[in-house]
Design a protein around this motif. Structure first.
Motif, PDB file in Angstrom:
ATOM      1  N   HIS A 140      23.820   4.135  61.523  1.00 48.85           N
ATOM      2  CA  HIS A 140      25.185   3.636  61.732  1.00 48.85           C
ATOM      3  C   HIS A 140      25.278   2.603  62.866  1.00 48.85           C
ATOM      4  O   HIS A 140      26.378   2.230  63.271  1.00 48.85           O
ATOM      5  N   LYS A 141      24.163   2.109  63.352  1.00 46.57           N
ATOM      6  CA  LYS A 141      24.172   1.303  64.577  1.00 46.57           C
ATOM      7  C   LYS A 141      24.945  -0.011  64.444  1.00 46.57           C
ATOM      8  O   LYS A 141      25.382  -0.579  65.449  1.00 46.57           O
ATOM      9  N   GLU A 142      25.140  -0.524  63.226  1.00 52.74           N
ATOM     10  CA  GLU A 142      25.851  -1.793  63.052  1.00 52.74           C
ATOM     11  C   GLU A 142      27.374  -1.631  63.029  1.00 52.74           C
ATOM     12  O   GLU A 142      28.101  -2.626  63.006  1.00 52.74           O
ATOM     13  N   LEU A 143      27.865  -0.398  63.039  1.00 52.77           N
ATOM     14  CA  LEU A 143      29.294  -0.171  62.812  1.00 52.77           C
ATOM     15  C   LEU A 143      30.149  -0.313  64.067  1.00 52.77           C
ATOM     16  O   LEU A 143      31.376  -0.411  63.950  1.00 52.77           O
ATOM     17  N   ALA A 144      29.538  -0.307  65.243  1.00 53.33           N
ATOM     18  CA  ALA A 144      30.332  -0.424  66.479  1.00 53.33           C
ATOM     19  C   ALA A 144      29.397  -0.753  67.638  1.00 53.33           C
ATOM     20  O   ALA A 144      28.169  -0.778  67.480  1.00 53.33           O
TER      21      ALA A 144
ATOM     22  N   THR B 257      28.976   1.120  70.199  1.00 59.65           N
ATOM     23  CA  THR B 257      28.293   2.349  70.584  1.00 59.65           C
ATOM     24  C   THR B 257      28.535   3.415  69.525  1.00 59.65           C
ATOM     25  O   THR B 257      29.658   3.567  69.024  1.00 59.65           O
ATOM     26  N   ILE B 258      27.478   4.108  69.153  1.00 60.24           N
ATOM     27  CA  ILE B 258      27.538   5.165  68.140  1.00 60.24           C
ATOM     28  C   ILE B 258      27.357   6.497  68.848  1.00 60.24           C
ATOM     29  O   ILE B 258      26.403   6.682  69.616  1.00 60.24           O
ATOM     30  N   VAL B 259      28.285   7.419  68.576  1.00 62.06           N
ATOM     31  CA  VAL B 259      28.387   8.620  69.401  1.00 62.06           C
ATOM     32  C   VAL B 259      28.431   9.876  68.533  1.00 62.06           C
ATOM     33  O   VAL B 259      29.288   9.993  67.647  1.00 62.06           O
ATOM     34  N   PRO B 260      27.549  10.851  68.775  1.00 63.68           N
ATOM     35  CA  PRO B 260      27.687  12.146  68.104  1.00 63.68           C
ATOM     36  C   PRO B 260      28.799  12.961  68.769  1.00 63.68           C
ATOM     37  O   PRO B 260      28.907  12.979  69.998  1.00 63.68           O
ATOM     38  N   ALA B 261      29.608  13.600  67.950  1.00 66.38           N
ATOM     39  CA  ALA B 261      30.737  14.372  68.497  1.00 66.38           C
ATOM     40  C   ALA B 261      30.960  15.611  67.651  1.00 66.38           C
ATOM     41  O   ALA B 261      30.719  15.614  66.438  1.00 66.38           O
TER      42      ALA B 261
ATOM     43  N   GLN C 206      23.389   8.661  72.639  1.00 67.75           N
ATOM     44  CA  GLN C 206      24.315   7.655  72.151  1.00 67.75           C
ATOM     45  C   GLN C 206      23.548   6.341  72.008  1.00 67.75           C
ATOM     46  O   GLN C 206      22.714   6.005  72.856  1.00 67.75           O
ATOM     47  N   LEU C 207      23.841   5.628  70.928  1.00 62.63           N
ATOM     48  CA  LEU C 207      23.143   4.375  70.639  1.00 62.63           C
ATOM     49  C   LEU C 207      24.108   3.217  70.862  1.00 62.63           C
ATOM     50  O   LEU C 207      25.176   3.156  70.245  1.00 62.63           O
TER      51      LEU C 207
END
Length: 373
Positions: free
Chosen positions: A114-118, A120-124, A150-151
Motif C-alpha cells: 500500500h506504499k503508493e496510497l499516501a 505514510t502507511i500505518v497499521p492500526a 510505519q512506512l
C-alpha cells in the motif's frame, strides 16, 4: 536493490519496564531482543538497508554483533529517528520500535503493498471498548490504536520532523505537517513491550538460554610509597599503595575483567579508559558497581566470583573475610558465592622482590530469566 530502509529504534532507557535488564537486552535464546527483532524483520526485507538507533554508550557493544548501521540515539524517540534519517538514502523508510518484537511478515507485506496510497502507511487496530475522554464518551468507531512499523516517504518524513513538537509516532508528525496517512489493518501480535508483564503474551519469544558463562581476569600493579593501599575493596595496613590511574585496587580490576569476560563485553579499559581524567584516583568499588550495573542492564545475572591474590607482601589472610563481604555486597550475591585466596611466588620474580601484586579472578554469569521471573 531495495527502495526502502528499515530503521529500528532501540535507544530508550526502559524506565517503565521496572526490571534490572533493559528490555532491548532481554535474551531470546542467546540473542538480545534488539538483534532478535532485527533478524526477524530482515527475513522479510532481505535487500533493505538497516539502521539501528542505540544509546551512545551501547554502540561499542552492539556493532560487533550485527552488520547494520548503528547510530547514536537522542534524548527522545523523535530525536533518535531524526538522527537515523540522516543516513537514509532510499525514497521510502520503514520505522519500528524494538519493543514490538513479534511483527509478522504479513504485516510488513501489507505495508509495502500500500506504499503508493499516501505519504505514510500505518497499521492500526480498532477499539472495541467504550472510550471516555475527560467526561465525554466518544464514538469508539473513530478511535484507533496506532502501531509500528510505519512506512513513509523519506523526504516527507524528514520535513515533518523539522519541528520542536514531539510526536509519539511518525504518522502524527506527517499529518500535522500536511501529509497524508493511510491505515491498514494492524496485528494484535505486534504488541509493544512496555511493562515487564507484557512479555507473557508474546508467543514468538523463546526463553533465554540456560547456558552459564565463565570469564577470567588478570591484573598487576606496582607499589607506590606513601599511597593508601586498597585491595578487594578493603583498606590494608601498609606503608605503600599501588601506582595506578585509579586507586589501584588490583583485585577489583581483575574481577571487573573476569565479569566483562564472562558477559563478552570487552575489558576494563573499554569501559573505563585510563585516558579519562574523570577516573583519576577513583574508588574502584565505584567502577565495580558500574560494571555490575552494566551486566544487569545487558541481561546477565552474576553467579559467583573466585579471586586469587598473588603477593609476597602485605599479608592478605587478616583481610580475606572482609574482602568477601565487601565484594559480595557490590556483586549483589551472597558472600558464600565469593571466594578470596592468597598465595606467594616463594620470593621469585617482581612479586617475590616485593615490587607489586598480581591478581587472577574468575567469575560466572547466566542470562536473566525474564520468562520465569
Amino acid at each position: 536493490m531495495s527502495d526502502l530502509t528499515l530503521v529500528l529504534l532501540a535507544a530508550g532507557n526502559s524506565t517503565r519496564f521496572n526490571v534490572p535488564v533493559k528490555k532491548q537486552w532481554l535474551r531470546i535464546g542467546h540473542d538480545p531482543l534488539w538483534l532478535y527483532v532485527t533478524n526477524r524483520i530482515k527475513e522479510s526485507l532481505p535487500d533493505a538497508d538497516i539502521i539501528l538507533s542505540a544509546h551512545k554508550d551501547e554502540i561499542p557493544f552492539i556493532t560487533p554483533l550485527c552488520d547494520c548501521t548503528v547510530v547514536a540515539g537522542g534524548e527522545t524517540r523523535q530525536q533518535s529517528l531524526k538522527n537515523a534519517l540522516k543516513d537514509v538514502k532510499t525514497p521510502y523508510v520503514m520505522v519500528t520500535d524494538i519493543a514490538r518484537a513479534c511483527i509478522d511478515p504479513d504485516l510488513i507485506a501489507r505495508l509495502i503493498a500500500h506504499k503508493e496510497l499516501a505519504d505514510t502507511i500505518v497499521p492500526a487496530l480498532d477499539v472495541h471498548d467504550t472510550v471516555v475522554y475527560g467526561d465525554e464518551t466518544i464514538e469508539r468507531e473513530r478511535v484507533k490504536r496506532i502501531q509500528t512499523p510505519q512506512l513513509s516517504r523519506t523526504a516527507v518524513l524528514r520535513r515533518a520532523l523539522e519541528t520542536d513538537t514531539e510526536y509519539t509516532d511518525e504518522s502524527s508528525a506527517v499529518v500535522a505537517s500536511g501529509g497524508t496517512r493511510y491505515f491498514i489493518q494492524g496485528d494484535t501480535r505486534a504488541a509493544k513491550i512496555t511493562h515487564a508483564g507484557d512479555t507473557a503474551s508474546l508467543a514468538c519469544l523463546a526463553s533465554p538460554s540456560p547456558f552459564t558463562f565463565t570469564g577470567n581476569g588478570f591484573d598487576v600493579h606496582p607499589f607506590e610509597e606513601g599511597k593508601p593501599m586498597v585491595l578487594g575493596g578493603v583498606e590494608i595496613d601498609s606503608p605503600f599503595g599501588f601506582r595506578a590511574h585509579s586507586d589501584g585496587d588490583v583485585a577489583i580490576h581483575a574481577l571487573i575483567d573476569a565479569l566483562l569476560g564472562a558477559a563478552c563485553l570487552g575489558d576494563i579499559g573499554m569501559l573505563f579508559p585510563d585516558a579519562d581524567e574523570s577516573y583519576k584516583n577513583i574508588d574502584s568499588k565505584y567502577l565495580l558497581a558500574k560494571c555490575v550495573e552494566k551486566l544487569h542492564h545487558f541481561g546477565f545475572v552474576i553467579l559467583h566470583a573466585d579471586i586469587t591474590i598473588i603477593a609476597q607482601t602485605p599479608k592478605i589472610s587478616p583481610y580475606k573475610d572482609k574482602m568477601r563481604l565487601t565484594l559480595a555486597s557490590y556483586l549483589h550475591i551472597p558472600a558464600a558465592r565469593v571466594n578470596v585466596k592468597a598465595t606467594t611466588t616463594e620470593h621469585l620474580g617482581f612479586i617475590g622482590r616485593r615490587e607489586g601484586v598480581a591478581v587472577s579472578a574468575t567469575a560466572s554469569v547466566h542470562y536473566f530469566d525474564w520468562k520465569h521471573g
